[in-house]
Design a protein around this motif. Structure first.
Motif, PDB file in Angstrom:
ATOM      1  N   SER A 130     -10.903  71.356 -53.069  1.00 46.01           N
ATOM      2  CA  SER A 130     -11.454  70.966 -51.830  1.00 46.01           C
ATOM      3  C   SER A 130     -10.665  69.517 -51.559  1.00 46.01           C
ATOM      4  CB  SER A 130     -12.931  70.910 -51.882  1.00 46.01           C
ATOM      5  OG  SER A 130     -13.201  70.382 -50.559  1.00 46.01           O
ATOM      6  N   THR A 131     -10.327  69.571 -50.278  1.00 48.57           N
ATOM      7  CA  THR A 131      -9.800  68.450 -49.606  1.00 48.57           C
ATOM      8  C   THR A 131     -10.794  67.480 -49.119  1.00 48.57           C
ATOM      9  OG1 THR A 131      -9.286  69.746 -47.575  1.00 48.57           O
ATOM     10  CG2 THR A 131      -7.452  69.353 -49.070  1.00 48.57           C
ATOM     11  N   ASN A 132     -12.194  67.956 -49.015  1.00 43.48           N
ATOM     12  CA  ASN A 132     -13.433  67.265 -48.590  1.00 43.48           C
ATOM     13  C   ASN A 132     -13.294  66.060 -49.536  1.00 43.48           C
ATOM     14  OD1 ASN A 132     -15.807  66.405 -47.778  1.00 43.48           O
ATOM     15  ND2 ASN A 132     -16.299  68.319 -47.129  1.00 43.48           N
ATOM     16  N   VAL A 133     -13.414  64.688 -48.936  1.00 44.12           N
ATOM     17  CA  VAL A 133     -13.752  63.536 -49.872  1.00 44.12           C
ATOM     18  C   VAL A 133     -15.114  63.474 -50.307  1.00 44.12           C
ATOM     19  CG1 VAL A 133     -11.655  62.158 -48.528  1.00 44.12           C
ATOM     20  CG2 VAL A 133     -14.197  62.344 -47.671  1.00 44.12           C
ATOM     21  N   GLN A 146      -3.713  59.932 -54.674  1.00 43.52           N
ATOM     22  CA  GLN A 146      -5.007  59.276 -53.804  1.00 43.52           C
ATOM     23  C   GLN A 146      -4.448  58.186 -52.840  1.00 43.52           C
ATOM     24  OE1 GLN A 146      -7.967  60.338 -54.440  1.00 43.52           O
ATOM     25  NE2 GLN A 146      -8.401  59.278 -52.789  1.00 43.52           N
ATOM     26  N   LEU A 147      -3.540  57.264 -53.228  1.00 46.18           N
ATOM     27  CA  LEU A 147      -3.007  56.466 -52.408  1.00 46.18           C
ATOM     28  C   LEU A 147      -2.377  56.981 -51.048  1.00 46.18           C
ATOM     29  CD1 LEU A 147      -0.989  54.127 -54.715  1.00 46.18           C
ATOM     30  CD2 LEU A 147      -3.031  53.328 -53.614  1.00 46.18           C
ATOM     31  N   LYS A 148      -1.654  57.960 -51.121  1.00 45.29           N
ATOM     32  CA  LYS A 148      -1.320  58.895 -49.675  1.00 45.29           C
ATOM     33  C   LYS A 148      -2.552  59.112 -49.068  1.00 45.29           C
ATOM     34  CE  LYS A 148       1.477  62.698 -48.523  1.00 45.29           C
ATOM     35  NZ  LYS A 148       2.243  63.886 -48.949  1.00 45.29           N
ATOM     36  N   PHE A 208      -4.380  56.161 -47.188  1.00 44.31           N
ATOM     37  CA  PHE A 208      -3.502  55.691 -46.473  1.00 44.31           C
ATOM     38  C   PHE A 208      -3.709  56.361 -45.104  1.00 44.31           C
ATOM     39  CE2 PHE A 208       0.506  55.492 -44.094  1.00 44.31           C
ATOM     40  CZ  PHE A 208       0.619  54.227 -43.833  1.00 44.31           C
ATOM     41  N   TYR A 209      -3.396  57.671 -45.137  1.00 42.35           N
ATOM     42  CA  TYR A 209      -3.575  58.547 -44.116  1.00 42.35           C
ATOM     43  C   TYR A 209      -4.997  58.821 -43.512  1.00 42.35           C
ATOM     44  CZ  TYR A 209       1.411  59.668 -44.175  1.00 42.35           C
ATOM     45  OH  TYR A 209       2.846  59.498 -44.449  1.00 42.35           O
ATOM     46  N   SER A 210      -6.012  58.424 -44.319  1.00 42.26           N
ATOM     47  CA  SER A 210      -7.434  58.545 -43.683  1.00 42.26           C
ATOM     48  C   SER A 210      -7.838  57.080 -43.162  1.00 42.26           C
ATOM     49  CB  SER A 210      -8.322  59.145 -45.073  1.00 42.26           C
ATOM     50  OG  SER A 210      -7.712  60.077 -45.719  1.00 42.26           O
ATOM     51  N   ASP A 211      -7.098  56.068 -43.426  1.00 43.21           N
ATOM     52  CA  ASP A 211      -7.696  54.861 -42.864  1.00 43.21           C
ATOM     53  C   ASP A 211      -7.602  54.931 -41.313  1.00 43.21           C
ATOM     54  OD1 ASP A 211      -6.795  51.868 -41.872  1.00 43.21           O
ATOM     55  OD2 ASP A 211      -7.421  51.661 -43.916  1.00 43.21           O
ATOM     56  N   GLU A 236      -7.666  52.634 -39.107  1.00 43.87           N
ATOM     57  CA  GLU A 236      -6.432  51.851 -38.381  1.00 43.87           C
ATOM     58  C   GLU A 236      -5.249  52.380 -38.253  1.00 43.87           C
ATOM     59  OE1 GLU A 236      -7.264  48.849 -36.421  1.00 43.87           O
ATOM     60  OE2 GLU A 236      -9.506  49.404 -37.030  1.00 43.87           O
ATOM     61  N   ILE A 237      -4.788  53.084 -39.548  1.00 43.46           N
ATOM     62  CA  ILE A 237      -3.736  53.394 -39.717  1.00 43.46           C
ATOM     63  C   ILE A 237      -3.466  54.615 -38.484  1.00 43.46           C
ATOM     64  CG2 ILE A 237      -1.944  54.971 -41.100  1.00 43.46           C
ATOM     65  CD1 ILE A 237      -2.050  51.951 -41.552  1.00 43.46           C
ATOM     66  N   GLN A 238      -4.527  55.658 -38.550  1.00 45.61           N
ATOM     67  CA  GLN A 238      -4.644  56.782 -37.558  1.00 45.61           C
ATOM     68  C   GLN A 238      -4.547  56.570 -36.331  1.00 45.61           C
ATOM     69  OE1 GLN A 238      -8.405  58.625 -38.692  1.00 45.61           O
ATOM     70  NE2 GLN A 238      -7.493  59.757 -40.347  1.00 45.61           N
ATOM     71  N   LYS A 239      -5.075  55.187 -35.842  1.00 48.71           N
ATOM     72  CA  LYS A 239      -4.876  54.853 -34.428  1.00 48.71           C
ATOM     73  C   LYS A 239      -3.352  54.458 -33.986  1.00 48.71           C
ATOM     74  CE  LYS A 239      -9.707  52.593 -34.184  1.00 48.71           C
ATOM     75  NZ  LYS A 239     -10.257  51.205 -33.946  1.00 48.71           N
ATOM     76  N   SER A 240      -2.818  53.854 -35.050  1.00 49.42           N
ATOM     77  CA  SER A 240      -1.469  53.241 -34.841  1.00 49.42           C
ATOM     78  C   SER A 240      -0.342  54.484 -35.245  1.00 49.42           C
ATOM     79  CB  SER A 240      -1.143  52.166 -35.915  1.00 49.42           C
ATOM     80  OG  SER A 240      -2.229  51.253 -35.422  1.00 49.42           O
ATOM     81  N   LEU A 241      -0.615  55.270 -35.912  1.00 49.80           N
ATOM     82  CA  LEU A 241       0.349  56.502 -36.233  1.00 49.80           C
ATOM     83  C   LEU A 241       0.964  56.990 -35.114  1.00 49.80           C
ATOM     84  CD1 LEU A 241       1.814  57.262 -39.109  1.00 49.80           C
ATOM     85  CD2 LEU A 241      -0.155  59.192 -39.152  1.00 49.80           C
ATOM     86  N   GLU A 242       0.481  57.424 -34.391  1.00 50.55           N
ATOM     87  CA  GLU A 242       1.134  58.473 -33.221  1.00 50.55           C
ATOM     88  C   GLU A 242       1.883  57.686 -32.455  1.00 50.55           C
ATOM     89  OE1 GLU A 242       1.037  61.592 -32.572  1.00 50.55           O
ATOM     90  OE2 GLU A 242      -0.016  61.628 -34.617  1.00 50.55           O
TER      91      GLU A 242
END
Length: 362
Positions: free
Chosen positions: A65-68, A319-321, A324-327, A329-335
């Motif tokens: 499962s990818t559910n945290v 886990q680091l990856k 990172f993508y779950s953060d 702030e990163i999700q806001k800036s990524l696009e």
């Protein structure tokens, strides 16, 4: 001459049977409700140690499962199973699509169960990069082995993992070993990159080949050939026997071009037919000789220690990856950063550095 009656296959669809009126709707509802109830980690572990296939399957689903929210429970199950693991032989089997991996594994698996072995087959199916779907067809291709009470077949979608190795295959091995399976077979997608990952989680690496596909010339290539502990030419039956034996000689010559293995083992070549089962017993005999040698010189145990270390580091990277993508702030800036890179407003490397700095400041 009358037409012969076709051999019955499990793949034939049979007409369904309507539910009799005596079946209670309440009873059906209770069954459906029971299936939705998630067992505790302790209940899953107890079921696995008792050899309960349902508990094993549910635990593997939890681990995949990818559910945290499932991560802590999955780790609890794995840690509880660890003391009961590491008692199997792990065999990796690879080969290009069409080489007959599934047919070979079914014949090989049936041979092992007839010897009294308990066999778990972990087959990784490639996922579509477009629809993200996966056929998961190994259970239908291995229709005889799937009915064997001493065999367990678990197809898993490769997801986004490079090369098609399911991200949680290593943990699944631990669960299967705790459930009492003494022979674990891992089938790769056979697309090129997955072999390195599989090689890092098995004791014996088997490369399947077929003759007449130009593979004889590719035998001198490094990489996959260097990883193989044995090369088996499949489909050595009918008119193909002569060509298969010729390919066997060619690969045998190619193997002599590579440096000696740290294990002290000299890779072997053989020909077999998964249809007639000719040569299947020889493959198992080869594996037995390999285990005798590598356990005798301690390479077997040292390799497993190295593999454990490798997978610890891989888990950290994964886990680091994920973090990172779950953060948020990163999700806001990524696009917006992606668009800036596409428009050549910032270099990909500077953009990556900018996002990483933002992540570590959070």
């Amino acid at each position: 001459m009358p037409n012969k009656k076709p051999h019955p296959s499990a793949l034939n669809e049979k007409p369904g049977i309507s539910a009799p009126e005596i079946i209670s709707a309440v009873a059906v509802g209770n069954i459906q409700h029971f299936r939705k109830i998630q067992p505790s980690a302790k209940e899953l572990v107890e079921g696995i140690l008792d050899g309960n296939i349902t508990a094993l399957s549910r635990a593997i689903t939890l681990v995949e499962s990818t559910n945290v929210n499932h991560l802590a429970k999955a780790n609890e199950v794995i840690n509880a199973c660890l003391p009961h693991a590491n008692k199997s032989v792990r065999i990796g089997i690879t080969g290009v699509p069409g080489v007959g991996k599934s047919t070979f594994i079914e014949a090989f698996g049936k041979y092992l169960t007839n010897l009294g072995k308990k066999v778990a087959v972990l087959a990784v199916d490639p996922s579509s990069t477009i629809s993200h779907g996966s056929i998961l067809g190994d259970k239908t291709r291995m229709e005889e082995l799937v009915k064997d009470k001493n065999a367990f077949i678990r197809p898993s979608a490769s997801g986004e993992t490079l090369g098609g190795v399911a991200r949680k295959t290593r943990e699944t091995i631990t669960l299967c070993e705790a459930a009492g399976f003494d022979t674990i077979i891992i089938e790769t997608v056979g697309v090129g990159q997955s072999e390195t990952a599989v090689h890092s989680m098995v004791d014996f690496f088997l490369l399947l080949k077929i003759s007449g596909a130009g593979d004889e010339l590719q035998g001198i290539k490094r990489g996959i050939m260097e990883m193989a502990d044995a090369i088996v030419i499949n489909k050595a039956d009918g008119d193909n026997i002569k060509r298969a034996n010729l390919a066997k000689l060619e690969f045998n010559r190619a193997l002599h071009l590579f440096p000696a293995k740290k294990s002290g083992w000299t890779p072997t070549t053989a020909a077999c037919s998964a249809i007639t089962h000719e040569g299947i017993s020889d493959v198992w005999e080869t594996i037995q000789k390999f285990l005798e040698l590598t356990k005798g010189n301690n390479y077997f145990f040292e390799k497993r220690k190295e593999q454990n270390q490798y997978w610890m580091l891989e888990t950290i990277n994964e886990q680091l990856k994920t973090n990172f993508y779950s953060d948020p702030e990163i999700q806001k800036s990524l696009e917006s950063t992606k668009k800036a890179v596409q428009n050549d407003e910032i270099s990909p490397f500077a953009a990556a550095q900018k996002l990483l700095e933002k992540y570590f400041k959070n």
